[in-house]
Write an enzyme that holds these catalytic residues in place. Structure first.
Site, PDB file in Angstrom:
ATOM      1  N   VAL A 276      -3.246  -2.250   1.831  1.00  0.00           N
ATOM      2  CA  VAL A 276      -4.431  -2.004   2.309  1.00  0.00           C
ATOM      3  C   VAL A 276      -4.964  -1.704   0.679  1.00  0.00           C
ATOM      4  O   VAL A 276      -4.812  -0.851   0.910  1.00  0.00           O
ATOM      5  CB  VAL A 276      -4.481  -0.960   3.266  1.00  0.00           C
ATOM      6  CG1 VAL A 276      -5.912  -1.479   3.800  1.00  0.00           C
ATOM      7  CG2 VAL A 276      -4.469  -2.723   4.535  1.00  0.00           C
TER       8      VAL A 276
ATOM      9  N   ALA B 243      -5.580   3.475  -1.432  1.00  0.00           N
ATOM     10  CA  ALA B 243      -4.717   1.891  -0.645  1.00  0.00           C
ATOM     11  C   ALA B 243      -3.581   3.101  -0.285  1.00  0.00           C
ATOM     12  O   ALA B 243      -2.866   3.908   0.034  1.00  0.00           O
ATOM     13  CB  ALA B 243      -4.153   1.692  -1.781  1.00  0.00           C
ATOM     14  N   LYS B 244      -2.631   1.990   0.448  1.00  0.00           N
ATOM     15  CA  LYS B 244      -1.924   2.650   1.183  1.00  0.00           C
ATOM     16  C   LYS B 244      -0.676   0.907   1.197  1.00  0.00           C
ATOM     17  O   LYS B 244      -1.399   0.399   1.974  1.00  0.00           O
ATOM     18  CB  LYS B 244      -2.312   3.193   2.872  1.00  0.00           C
ATOM     19  CG  LYS B 244      -0.810   3.404   3.006  1.00  0.00           C
ATOM     20  CD  LYS B 244      -0.868   5.379   1.847  1.00  0.00           C
ATOM     21  CE  LYS B 244       0.364   6.085   2.877  1.00  0.00           C
ATOM     22  NZ  LYS B 244       0.152   7.523   2.565  1.00  0.00           N
ATOM     23  N   GLY B 245       0.587   1.418   2.086  1.00  0.00           N
ATOM     24  CA  GLY B 245       1.393   0.042   1.940  1.00  0.00           C
ATOM     25  C   GLY B 245       2.241   0.034   2.879  1.00  0.00           C
ATOM     26  O   GLY B 245       2.036   1.597   3.592  1.00  0.00           O
TER      27      GLY B 245
END
Ligand code: NAD
Length: 418
Positions: free
Chosen positions: A64, A109-111
Site C-alpha cells: 500500500v 507505504a507498507k507491505g
C-alpha cells in the site's frame, strides 16, 4: 521472527480519526482531506510457492502506497499470519506521518504477506520473498517506493528482495533498506529503532529532571526493536526490570543484567530458562510496577480491558500503535505521558534514509556519523513535538500529528495537486 494469534494493530478507521483530529485543528481544506483520507495506491497480489513437502501454498500479499507528496514511498514489509489489507493500509498511513514528522524526503507505504514465518523453512521464506518481490516490482523503485524490514522480516529478507528485484532491473542496492552491511546496508541500521527509542527516552527524562539510574523500565518484545532498546537503555544507565517475548519473560526488581541475558539468548537459551530474576507473563509485564513501559512487539496490547492496571506513568510506543484509541484516552485522563509511535520508533526509518542516500552516492558513512545524525534528527523532532504539546496543552500524539499533517498538506499545496 514471530507468530501470534492476536490481531496486531489498529484499524484504518482508527488511523483516520487521528488524521481528522489534526485536520480539524489545522482547518484543512476539504479537498486536501479527501486526498489524504485514502491511500494513493493499493496492490493485492497472490504469492504462490512450492513448499518443501511438494505441496503448493498461495499467500495473499499487499503493498500500500499511502501518500507520496514529500518523496518516494517508504515502509517496511511484514510477514505475519494476521497481515491483511486493512492493517497494511493503517501502517502505510503511519509511515506518511512518521516520515513527515522527521522531515525525511519520503512518503509512506507498507507491505505485508499473510504467512506465518515461524512455521516456514528458510527455503520457503526465500521463495515467498522472491515471488512477492517479483509481483510488486512494477510499483517499487529507488525513486518510487523503497521497502524495509518489519515484523517477521529481517536483513536477510531484504537481501533476497534486493536480489529478486535486481534480476528484473539490474543491480539496485538502494531498492531496499535494512540490508546486510556486506550488501550495501548501513552500519547502525539494525540497532537504529531501539537507539532512537533510547534517545527519545533520554530527552524526555532530561525534561522531567529524572536521572536514568532512578528510572525503571519494562520492555515488551525481544525482537529487533525490543532487544536493542533494552540493551541500549541499560548501557545508558536505565534500570531494565522486565522483558518478555511472545512466550514469556523475566523480571528482576533491581534490574536485569542485559548483557548476560543477550549472551544467554545468543547461545540458544530461552527467556524462561535465564537464571536471573523470576518468570513473568506478557500480561504481568504490561502492569509491572515500573516508571516506563515500552511496548516493542505488536499493536493493540494496551486496551480498555487492561489500561486501568498499567502502573507506569510513561509509555513509549516502540511498537506501532500498541495502545487502542479508548485506552489512549483513559491513560491520558490519568496523566500518563505517552510518546507516540510516529516519534518514538522513527529511528529505523531515519537510518533507512541514511542507507538509501549512501547507496545513491555509493559512499559509506561510519557508525559515529550515523549515530550523530540519528540523534540530531530524532531529538530535534522530540523538541518540536514536546514544545507544541506544551504550547497547545495537548498530548504529544496530537502535537506530532499536527506537525506531520501540516507538512504533508504543504507539499500537496505546493505541487498544485488541488
Ligand atoms: P520482530 O519480529 O523482530 O520482534 C517482535 C517481538 O515481539 C518478538 O520478540 C516476539 O516474540 C514478540 N511478540 C510477538 N507477539 C507477541 C505478543 N503477542 N506478546 C508479546 N510479545 C510478542 O519485530 P520488530 O522488528 O522488533 O518490530 C516490533 C514492533 O516495532 C512492530 O510493531 C513493528 O512494526 C515496530 N517497528 C519496527 C521497526 C524496525 O526497524 N524493525 C521500526 C519501527 C517500528
Amino acid at each position: 521472527m514471530v507468530s501470534t494469534a492476536q490481531k496486531p494493530t489498529m484499524s484504518y478507521d482508527e488511523a483516520i480519526q487521528l488524521f481528522e483530529l489534526a485536520a480539524d485543528d489545522l482547518e484543512l481544506e476539504e479537498e486536501l482531506r479527501l486526498l489524504l483520507r485514502m491511500p494513493h495506491r493499493e496492490l493485492h497480489v497472490e504469492v504462490p510457492i512450492r513448499m518443501d513437502d511438494g505441496s503448493v501454498n498461495v499467500y495473499p500479499g499487499y503493498r500500500v502506497q499511502h501518500n507520496g507528496a514529500r518523496g518516494p514511498y517508504k515502509g517496511g514489509v511484514r510477514f505475519h499470519p494476521e497481515a491483511d489489507l486493512d492493517e497494511v493500509r493503517t501502517l502505510a498511513s503511519l509511515m506518511t506521518w512518521k516520515c513527515a514528522l522527521m522531515d525525511l524526503p519520503f512518503g509512506g507505504a507498507k507491505g505485508g504477506v499473510q504467512c506465518d514465518p515461524t512455521t516456514m523453512s528458510t527455503n520457503e521464506l526465500k521463495n515467498v520473498t522472491r515471488r512477492y518481490t517479483q509481483n510488486i516490482a512494477h510499483i517499487i523503485g529507488i525513486n518510487r517506493d523503497i521497502p524495509a524490514p518489519d515484523m517477521g522480516t529481517n536483513a536477510h529478507t531484504m537481501a533476497w528482495m534486493m536480489d529478486a528485484y535486481g534480476q528484473i532491473e539490474g543491480h539496485t542496492p538502494g531498492i531496499v533498506t535494512g540490508k546486510p552491511v556486506a550488501l550495501g546496508g548501513s552500519v547502525g541500521r539494525e540497532s537504529a529503532t531501539g537507539r532512537g527509542v533510547v534517545f527519545v527516552l533520554q530527552a524526555l527524562c532530561r525534561d522531567l529532571g529524572r536521572e536514568p539510574e532512578e528510572v525503571s523500565i519494562a520492555v515488551q518484545g525481544y525482537g529487533n526493536v525490543g532487544s536493542w532498546t533494552a540493551t541500549l537503555a541499560a548501557e545508558a544507565g536505565f534500570k531494565v526490570v522486565g522483558i518478555t517475548d511472545v512466550t514469556c519473560g523475566v523480571y528482576a526488581e533491581n534490574g536485569l543484567d542485559i548483557h548476560s541475558l543477550r549472551d544467554h539468548l545468543d547461545q540458544g537459551g530461552m527467556l524462561s530458562d535465564f537464571q536471573e530474576g523470576v518468570e513473568l507473563t506478557n500480561a504481568d509485564l504490561l502492569t509491572l510496577d515500573c516508571d516506563v513501559l515500552i511496548p516493542a512487539a505488536i499493536g493493540g496490547v494496551i486496551t480498555d480491558d487492561n489500561c486501568d492496571a498499567v502502573r507506569a506513568d510513561i509509555i513509549l510506543e516502540a511498537a506501532n500503535r500498541p495502545i487502542t484509541g479508548q485506552a489512549d484516552e483513559s491513560l491520558r485522563e490519568r496523566g500518563t505521558i505517552i510518546v507516540p509511535d510516529i516519534l518514538a520508533n522513527a529511528g529505523g526509518v531515519i537510518v533507512s534514509y541514511f542507507e538509501w542516500t549512501q547507496n545513491i552516492q555509493q559512499f559509506r558513512w561510519d557508525e559515529k556519523r550515523v549515530t550523530h545524525e540519528l540523534a540530531r534528527i530524532i531529538e530535534g523532532a522530540y523538541e518540536a513535538v514536546s514544545a507544541l504539546a506544551r504550547e497547545k496543552r495537548c498530548p504529544m500524539r496530537r502535537s506530532a500529528y499536527l506537525i506531520a499533517v501540516e507538512k504533508v498538506a504543504e507539499a500537496i499545496r505546493l505541487r498544485g495537486f488541488v
